[in-house]
Write an enzyme that holds these catalytic residues in place. Structure first.
Site, PDB file in Angstrom:
ATOM      1  N   HIS A  26      22.527  32.206  81.635  1.00 41.07           N
ATOM      2  CA  HIS A  26      23.334  33.383  81.263  1.00 41.07           C
ATOM      3  C   HIS A  26      24.131  33.890  82.460  1.00 41.07           C
ATOM      4  CE1 HIS A  26      19.812  34.010  78.391  1.00 41.07           C
ATOM      5  NE2 HIS A  26      20.843  33.992  77.570  1.00 41.07           N
ATOM      6  N   ASP A  28      23.767  25.438  73.073  1.00 38.26           N
ATOM      7  CA  ASP A  28      23.856  25.691  71.628  1.00 38.26           C
ATOM      8  C   ASP A  28      25.185  25.112  71.153  1.00 38.26           C
ATOM      9  OD1 ASP A  28      21.435  27.497  71.298  1.00 38.26           O
ATOM     10  OD2 ASP A  28      22.515  28.470  72.928  1.00 38.26           O
ATOM     11  N   SER A  71      15.714  31.079  77.190  1.00 38.24           N
ATOM     12  CA  SER A  71      14.762  32.203  77.230  1.00 38.24           C
ATOM     13  C   SER A  71      13.425  31.772  76.640  1.00 38.24           C
ATOM     14  CB  SER A  71      15.317  33.393  76.448  1.00 38.24           C
ATOM     15  OG  SER A  71      16.591  33.742  76.961  1.00 38.24           O
TER      16      SER A  71
END
Ligand code: PAF
Length: 281
Positions: A37, A150, A186
């Site tokens: 991130h 993703d 995560s």
């Protein structure tokens, strides 16, 4: 850094920035930030004159059987990271701010969400497309950065932006990995120490596939056999999917003849991990 919980306030700030000629770069997240991130945020800082992160664990993309309640959360720590990076605003709405009583509108992207994660998690992409649309309307970004881990999500968002004529540039960011090769997520926090070596088989199997393709192998069946063997050797992993797909349509292909997505989703104990790479380019 401004911390904003309210949609109208976020919109007012975005309008004020736009009126001053600022360029807003946005990173939507569900928090529990990791280096992946943070590199999206650094990229956003380069792409815009103002950067915004959203931190929102989106109930609409979790099925009732999934990990919404246990999804890791660490808001104070996340906000500290954002301050260190120099993010201008963190949008942290509550679930009731995003989905008030009476909410009944969803965004559904069809074709590219059929396969892979869309097949295993039927409501997932509807939840993602809906929340990302709402976040775009709150933050009013010029550009938004999404991780390529993703991959199908990135393709889905690009499709949605195109189909709905949203005036937002979508930027894909390469996968950030731990030193041992595990793609940052995560959910890696769920892994027990003894599961870590099993989790490493995902990135290892991507490497094996790459070596095969680099040495001239084109046959999907042979490549996927090697991937499956690597993932399952020694036990402890259960494959949700391991597929070779067209990078745009996300439909399965039989021969690797151009850029081809190798996408994996694997259960290691109670943790579902995903990883991917683009072969043949
Ligand atoms: O990738 C994620 O973390 C989420 O799916 C997103 C894009 C923030 C939407 O909730």
């Amino acid at each position: 850094m401004r911390i904003i919980e309210n949609i109208a306030e976020m919109q007012r700030l975005a309008d004020a920035w736009r009126a001053q000629g600022e360029r807003i770069a946005f990173v939507p997240t569900m928090g529990y930030l990791h280096e992946g991130h943070l590199s999206l945020l650094r990229t956003a800082r380069q792409l815009g004159t103002r950067s915004v992160i959203s931190i929102f664990v989106n109930p609409a993309q979790f099925a009732p059987t999934e990990d919404l309640a246990s999804y890791p959360r660490a808001l104070d720590r996340d906000l500290d990271f954002c301050v260190q990076i120099g993010v201008d605003a963190a949008f942290v709405p509550s679930a009731s701010e995003m989905y008030p009583e009476g909410f009944q509108t969803y965004v559904e992207v069809t074709g590219v969400t059929k396969n892979l994660c869309g097949a295993s998690r039927p409501i997932f992409f509807r939840g993602v497309a809906t929340v990302v649309s709402k976040l775009f309307n709150a933050v009013k970004p010029h550009t938004a950065v999404f991780g390529q881990k993703d991959f199908q999500q990135l393709v889905t968002i690009r499709r949605m932006v195109k189909d709905l004529n949203l005036d937002i540039e979508i930027v894909g960011h390469e996968i950030v990995r731990e030193k041992d090769g595990l793609a940052m997520s995560s959910r890696n926090t769920y892994l027990k120490a003894e599961e870590r070596p099993i989790a490493l088989r995902l990135s290892r199997s991507l490497q094996i596939a790459r070596q095969l393709v680099d040495s001239g192998e084109k046959d999907s069946k042979k490549i996927l056999k090697a991937v499956n063997d690597c993932l399952t050797a020694g036990g402890g992993a259960s494959i949700d999917y391991a597929k070779l797909c067209d990078t745009e349509t996300i439909e399965e292909i039989e021969k690797v003849e151009g850029p081809t997505l190798l996408a994996l989703a694997v259960w290691v104990g109670k943790t579902r991990l995903i990883d991917n790479c683009v072969l043949g380019r």
